[in-house]
Design an enzyme around this catalytic site. Structure first.
Site, short mmCIF file in Angstrom:
data_model
loop_
_atom_site.label_atom_id
_atom_site.label_comp_id
_atom_site.label_asym_id
_atom_site.label_seq_id
_atom_site.Cartn_x
_atom_site.Cartn_y
_atom_site.Cartn_z
N HIS A 8 -4.85 23.98 -15.52
CA HIS A 8 -3.99 25.01 -16.12
C HIS A 8 -4.26 26.41 -15.55
O HIS A 8 -4.06 27.42 -16.25
CB HIS A 8 -4.11 25.01 -17.66
N ASP A 66 -4.93 8.54 -3.58
CA ASP A 66 -4.59 7.32 -2.86
C ASP A 66 -4.80 6.08 -3.75
O ASP A 66 -3.90 5.25 -3.92
CB ASP A 66 -5.48 7.24 -1.60
N ASP A 81 -0.47 11.27 -15.64
CA ASP A 81 -0.61 12.72 -15.81
C ASP A 81 -2.00 13.09 -15.33
O ASP A 81 -3.00 12.72 -15.97
CB ASP A 81 -0.42 13.06 -17.30
N ASP A 87 0.87 -1.17 0.00
CA ASP A 87 0.00 0.00 0.00
C ASP A 87 0.91 1.23 0.00
O ASP A 87 1.81 1.34 0.83
CB ASP A 87 -0.87 -0.04 1.27
N ILE A 88 0.68 2.13 -0.93
CA ILE A 88 1.50 3.35 -0.99
C ILE A 88 0.90 4.36 -0.01
O ILE A 88 -0.28 4.70 -0.12
CB ILE A 88 1.51 3.93 -2.42
N GLU A 107 6.46 19.17 -20.98
CA GLU A 107 5.28 18.48 -21.55
C GLU A 107 4.25 19.49 -21.99
O GLU A 107 3.60 19.34 -23.03
CB GLU A 107 4.69 17.51 -20.52
N GLU A 108 4.09 20.52 -21.17
CA GLU A 108 3.03 21.50 -21.42
C GLU A 108 3.28 22.30 -22.69
O GLU A 108 2.38 22.97 -23.18
CB GLU A 108 2.87 22.44 -20.21
N ASP A 138 -1.79 3.67 -5.37
CA ASP A 138 -1.73 2.23 -5.13
C ASP A 138 -1.79 1.45 -6.45
O ASP A 138 -1.15 0.40 -6.60
CB ASP A 138 -2.88 1.79 -4.22
N ASP A 178 -1.81 18.82 -12.04
CA ASP A 178 -1.18 18.69 -13.37
C ASP A 178 0.22 19.28 -13.34
O ASP A 178 0.39 20.47 -13.54
CB ASP A 178 -2.06 19.40 -14.41
#
Ligand code: TRP
Ligand code: ZN
Ligand code: CA
Length: 435
Positions: A283, A298, A197, A40-41, A168-169, A302, A134
């Site tokens: 944005h 969450d 993303d 579990d993260i 990326e943007e 995971d 983002d």
């Protein structure tokens, strides 16, 4: 028996026959390590990374955009965590719009270099805000997954690589640069690329990219296990860094919780929330740490770990526990009674592990004479090595793995050795247990 010379002659040909048949002798008791489920993260850790990225934006004019100081500070922040966790990190520089951009690549040592599983996220924001959903969200989730790989000591079959992309943007600039600069042979080693993303949208949907079927199914299985319905991502295929990989034929997949599109009433029924934009701050300057749905962050974090563990076919080697050893020599009477060497185990809580390592060092010519057992404190017997009239080799010097999980760890463990045939002799040199 007193047939030593004829027995040996007969046995040599038998040894040859067994070797040809693939007989492996001492390794027959080896137990393969089990494939373990992803941890579990901890979402609190992911949120801390987001808070840190927010602080970086605050200290650098409010954004983490390409060409701004907040971007390089974000790269340095992520890199320091990965370096401390044992990753091999590389910063790749490129130039776009007259300013320097950076990708960060982190390799987890080990795994098959010809089968690379990669996960990535863009680390840049737009210039209007801190870019926490983002794409702090994807960046933080793969960072925490990478740290979880390190904490688990994951030893995957595949080689693991993580990437944080610049610009990326401005048109997937960093990821395109990475892919374009990878030699064709290196591209062909990437068995899959997972993109994250926007995975913490404040009014979330649960979208899975419809690309490589195996990757897609891995994500769908995870959400099905949670009882959370998913939909195929349709808010713009090719609008994130997976497109750079897909364009050169690399299998891709990923997760997304929605951008500026409006959640339909059917989707509100399915996922809750409101019939407004998935991310009303997309944005914009309000894409801050307040612009995150913790449940979505969450679940998606995971799911990232689940996919990394599953698709890399990871196995873990827990760090070795305490070692107990008896190095006193015990002579083994020829064709006689069993003898033992004892180690007294203390201070180990609970039962012995399923992978108890039993280190055996016996000096003895024609080792086939010997029957070797491990005897637990309660008298349970685990045969390590059977008698074999044909095994003419010298010495038993190996480590057996025993599933001793039904035995209480503490107490007197014995290595019991009996010589069952006349002529060859020897002694127990040492006996070692690693918990
Ligand atoms: N950073 C992406 C963008 O601004 C966000 C995005 C929009 C996206 N639609 C997407 C990411 C679909 C993945 C899939 O274009
Ligand atoms: Zn994005
Ligand atoms: Ca003997």
């Amino acid at each position: 028996m007193n047939l030593s010379v004829p027995r040996r002659a007969a046995a040599l040909s038998l040894t040859a026959a067994l070797t040809l048949a693939g007989f492996t002798g001492a390794s027959a008791n080896a137990t393969p390590a089990a494939t373990l489920a992803a941890p579990d993260i901890p979402v609190a850790n992911v949120k801390q990374h987001l808070a840190d990225l927010q602080s970086i934006a605050n200290a650098n004019g409010g954004n983490r955009a390409h060409g701004r100081t907040g971007y390089k500070a974000s790269i340095d922040f992520v890199k320091a965590k990965l370096d401390a966790a044992g990753y091999t990190t590389t910063i790749q520089q490129f130039t776009y719009n007259g300013t320097t951009g950076y990708n960060l690549i982190a390799d987890w040592p080990g795994g098959d270099p010809n089968q690379v599983l990669m996960a990535g996220a863009h680390l840049d924001s737009v210039s209007s805000g801190a870019g926490i959903n983002d794409n702090g969200s994807g960046s933080a989730a793969i960072l925490e997954t990478a740290l979880a790989v390190s904490r688990a000591g994951l030893q995957p079959t595949k080689h693991l690589r993580f990437g944080w992309w610049g610009a990326e943007e401005l048109g997937l600039v960093g990821s395109k640069y990475y892919v374009n600069n990878l030699p064709t042979t290196e591209r062909s080693k990437i068995s899959g690329y997972l993109n994250f993303d926007m995975i913490g949208s404040p009014n979330p949907g649960y979208f899975v990219y419809d690309d490589d079927p195996a990757i897609e199914q891995t994500f769908k299985d995870y959400f099905a296990g949670l009882g959370v319905p998913t939909e195929i991502e349709t808010e713009g295929d090719g609008r994130s860094d997976h497109a750079s990989f897909k364009n050169v034929g690399i299998p891709v997949g990923g997760l997304f919780t929605g951008a500026s599109r409006v959640k339909t009433s059917a989707q509100v029924q399915k996922w809750g929330g409101t019939a407004t934009a998935f991310d009303r701050c997309y944005h914009s300057s309000c894409d801050t740490t307040a612009n995150i749905n913790d449940t979505a962050l969450d679940r998606n974090s995971d799911a990232v770990a689940h996919a990394i563990w599953t698709l890399s076919a990871g196995t873990t080697t827990p760090p070795p526990g305490p070692v107990f050893e008896n190095t006193a020599d015990v002579s083994i009477p020829d064709n006689g009674a069993a003898v033992t060497s004892t180690v007294n185990v203390t201070g180990v809580t609970g039962n012995a592990p399923a992978t108890l390592k039993v280190g055996v060092d016996i000096i003895h010519t024609w080792r086939g004479d010997l029957v070797v057992d491990l005897v637990a404190p309660d008298g349970s017997v685990y045969n390590l090595k059977p008698f074999s009239s044909s095994d003419s080799a010298d010495n038993v010097q190996t480590t057996y793995t025993v599933n001793a999980s039904s035995e209480v760890a503490n107490g007197a463990w014995k290595l019991r050795v009996q010589d069952k045939a006349a002529y060859d002799t020897g002694y127990i040199n040492s006996f070692k247990l690693t918990f």
